[in-house]
Design an enzyme around this catalytic site. Structure first.
Site, PDB file in Angstrom:
ATOM      1  N   GLU A 337       0.811  -1.233   0.000  1.00 15.24           N
ATOM      2  CA  GLU A 337       0.000   0.000   0.000  1.00 15.24           C
ATOM      3  C   GLU A 337       0.840   1.277   0.000  1.00 15.24           C
ATOM      4  O   GLU A 337       0.515   2.229   0.715  1.00 15.24           O
ATOM      5  CB  GLU A 337      -0.934   0.022   1.221  1.00 15.24           C
ATOM      6  CG  GLU A 337      -1.918  -1.122   1.226  1.00 15.24           C
ATOM      7  CD  GLU A 337      -2.711  -1.211   2.526  1.00 15.24           C
ATOM      8  OE1 GLU A 337      -3.890  -1.572   2.447  1.00 15.24           O
ATOM      9  OE2 GLU A 337      -2.169  -0.940   3.606  1.00 15.24           O
TER      10      GLU A 337
HETATM   11  C1  TNX Z   1      -4.328  -4.175   4.544  1.00 15.97           C
HETATM   12  S1  TNX Z   1      -2.452  -6.350   4.270  1.00 15.97           S
HETATM   13  C2  TNX Z   1      -3.086  -3.815   5.034  1.00 15.97           C
HETATM   14  C3  TNX Z   1      -2.972  -3.321   6.387  1.00 15.97           C
HETATM   15  C4  TNX Z   1      -4.286  -3.199   7.072  1.00 15.97           C
HETATM   16  C5  TNX Z   1      -5.150  -4.395   6.726  1.00 15.97           C
HETATM   17  C6  TNX Z   1      -6.456  -4.395   7.441  1.00 15.97           C
HETATM   18  C7  TNX Z   1      -1.499  -5.289   4.106  1.00 15.97           C
HETATM   19  C8  TNX Z   1      -0.242  -5.745   3.657  1.00 15.97           C
HETATM   20  N1  TNX Z   1      -1.905  -4.036   4.379  1.00 15.97           N
HETATM   21  O1  TNX Z   1      -2.290  -2.083   6.414  1.00 15.97           O
HETATM   22  O2  TNX Z   1      -4.084  -3.155   8.440  1.00 15.97           O
HETATM   23  O3  TNX Z   1      -5.373  -4.407   5.356  1.00 15.97           O
HETATM   24  O4  TNX Z   1      -7.168  -5.557   7.187  1.00 15.97           O
END
Ligand code: TNX
Length: 529
Positions: A337
């Site tokens: 992300e």
């Molecule tokens: C996605 S999974 C994210 C996290 C969040 C999560 C909540 C991932 C690698 N990144 O930053 O906490 O979803 O479900």
């Protein structure tokens, strides 16, 4: 001879002595209400994760006040430690003295290292129960530890009793069986994580992935950048005080996990998810100005300054200190992300971060977004997509797997323990949909991703994000019982994965979870004991 067979979800118990637990169960859903309630499972059928093979038969062993745990005459220190820990685990619920002895032969619980038992591999074991005792055999102390956890499940939940005669021969399907916990969104004391380690080890999970840093908090002391913890750690989602772990606390946790054959994989998430670091040090920001600390739950708004050399000094210092604290082979560098880092910058940054990990003698793990950049040789990718993940993203991951990158599977709509079970679940999120217990269990890691062979799958990891989880009981409610199903997906042979049979094994764990004071979700699709 009593043969236990599962066909179309029906348990057919034929009379006689002993039970061979067949792993050739037919797959399929048993939708009949109350199905399976009739037959209580015998101890060797109840084991969770299901062993590669188990057979009941012959006289059992009376586990009682006279029971001694024997580690053998020239047992190495590690084997004695496994014996001591097993004694401690069994003393609590049974109230028995359970002395640990070396040297002499005799009745009791015997731990045997046998280097010639090649078929048991690095973590497998054999457990054989006769009237004179229970013999645990393995090539490694880790195998003996896992054997001990199986023995715990063969004993009554509380007190003394008979371990029925029989034999288990068991090896894991996947080498990596992980659980991640996000201690960044909310701060949790090391004691809570140790409690989780005990719960993980009990179900043969061998890796604890710690998500140590995120926008909302930096949770580990770094000597060369002390404000990361003292300032960047003093916040969390919702505005609570936060907190951080000293190096001594982290080392203590790593040692506690190691005694239970759980490896720690620390994660420093970069180049996004770094607001706590940017808030702690103005010099990490491209404009030289530190943002406020952040206590909300948005993702994707922060980025390290990719063009600044100081950023890489930071990365080197932090990863160097983390590598020095961590005996395991992996360092996780996040990489998910990074919506505020342009793609070219992301790739350039990840090239350098991966080189730093290698320089400190560790192997990179990163979230699967690294597949869109340039994963370094040997880098492991952790897949967290879901049923609606675009095919292009999956193909990029499949291509990386074909290029030799092992995969850890954490599909968000199966393995994310922070997803609500259903609309009535209070903690957690639902962006990947609701994840009931059956859905979390019902997938095959070996054939889950198109065009990814089982040989590319290093293992499975259950992930607990904590934006909306702040207490021990919320944590446990979300992890239990889904964690047990994910433990079985990582350990048990593909042929044993069978929901109608699994729900009975899971139901039989309820008294154990309760005896340990674990909060769990009494999922309606499970006929709880
Ligand atoms: C996605 S999974 C994210 C996290 C969040 C999560 C909540 C991932 C690698 N990144 O930053 O906490 O979803 O479900």
């Amino acid at each position: 001879m009593r043969v236990l067979r599962r066909a179309l979800g029906t348990l057919l118990v034929l009379g006689g002595l002993g039970a061979a637990v067949s792993c050739t169960a037919a797959h399929g859903d048993d939708a009949r209400p109350g199905a399976g309630r009739r037959a209580a499972l015998a101890p060797y059928e109840r084991l969770l994760p299901a062993p590669a093979s188990a057979r009941a038969g012959g006289a059992g062993y009376a586990f009682g006040p006279g029971t001694v745990i024997r580690t053998g005459p020239d047992a190495p220190r590690e084997v004695r430690q496994v014996g001591e820990l097993l004694a401690e685990q069994l003393r609590g619920p049974s109230g028995l003295p359970l002395p640990v002895a070396q040297g002499q032969e005799g009745d009791g619980i015997r731990l045997r290292l046998d280097d010639a038992a090649r078929e048991l591999g690095a973590e497998g074991y054999r457990l054989r129960t006769t009237a004179s005792g229970v013999t645990l055999t393995a090539r490694t102390p880790a195998g003996l530890f896992h054997a001990g956890q199986t023995l715990r499940q063969l004993l009554p939940v509380r007190g003394a009793g008979v371990v029925p005669g029989g034999e288990v021969t068991d090896t894991p399907r996947f080498a990596y069986r992980g659980a991640m916990v996000d201690v960044a969104r909310h701060h949790f004391p090391v004691e809570q994580v140790k409690r989780y380690v005990d719960q993980l080890a009990q179900y043969k999970i061998n890796t604890l992935h710690l998500h140590l840093t995120d926008d909302q908090g930096w949770r580990i002391a770094i000597d060369s950048w002390p404000r990361l913890a003292t300032y960047g750690g003093a916040s969390e989602v919702g505005g609570g005080p936060g907190g951080y772990w000293t190096k001594a606390a982290y080392r203590d946790l790593v040692a506690y996990a190691a005694q239970r054959y759980v490896d720690v994989v620390p994660e420093i998430d970069m180049p996004g998810h770094v607001n706590a670091a940017l808030a702690s040090y103005a010099e990490l920001n491209c404009d030289g100005r530190a943002p406020e600390r952040y206590t909300g739950t948005k993702v994707g708004f922060s980025s390290l300054c990719v063009g600044k050399e100081r950023t890489y000094e930071f990365v080197d210092d932090v990863l160097g200190e983390i590598a020095a604290l961590t005996p395991g082979r992996y360092l996780h560098i996040g990489g998910d992300e990074a919506h505020s880092t342009p793609a070219a910058d992301y790739a350039a940054f990840m090239d350098r971060a991966q080189a730093v990990v290698a320089k400190h003698g560790k192997t990179v793990v990163a979230w699967h977004q690294l597949a869109g950049a340039r994963p370094a040789r040997g880098a492991v990718l952790q897949y967290w997509g879901h049923d609606k993940t675009p095919a292009a993203d999956r193909s990029a991951v499949a291509a990386a797997a074909r290029a030799g990158h092992p995969l850890i599977l954490s599909p968000a709509d199966r393995a994310y323990l922070d997803m609500k079970y259903d609309k009535a679940t209070k903690p957690g999120l639902s962006w990947a949909g609701y994840v009931p217990v059956q859905r979390s269990y019902s997938w095959n890691p070996g054939s889950y991703l198109p065009d990814v062979p089982e040989s590319s799958v290093l293992g499975v990891e259950a992930a607990l994000w904590t934006e909306n989880i702040a207490t021990r009981s919320e944590w446990e409610l979300m992890a239990f019982p889904r964690l047990l199903g994910l433990a079985e997906l990582g350990w048990s042979p593909a042929a044993a994965l069978d929901w109608p049979a699994y729900r009975l094994r899971l139901a039989a764990q309820a008294p154990r979870l309760e005896a340990q004071g674990i909060t769990y979700h009494r999922a309606p699709e499970v006929p709880w004991e």
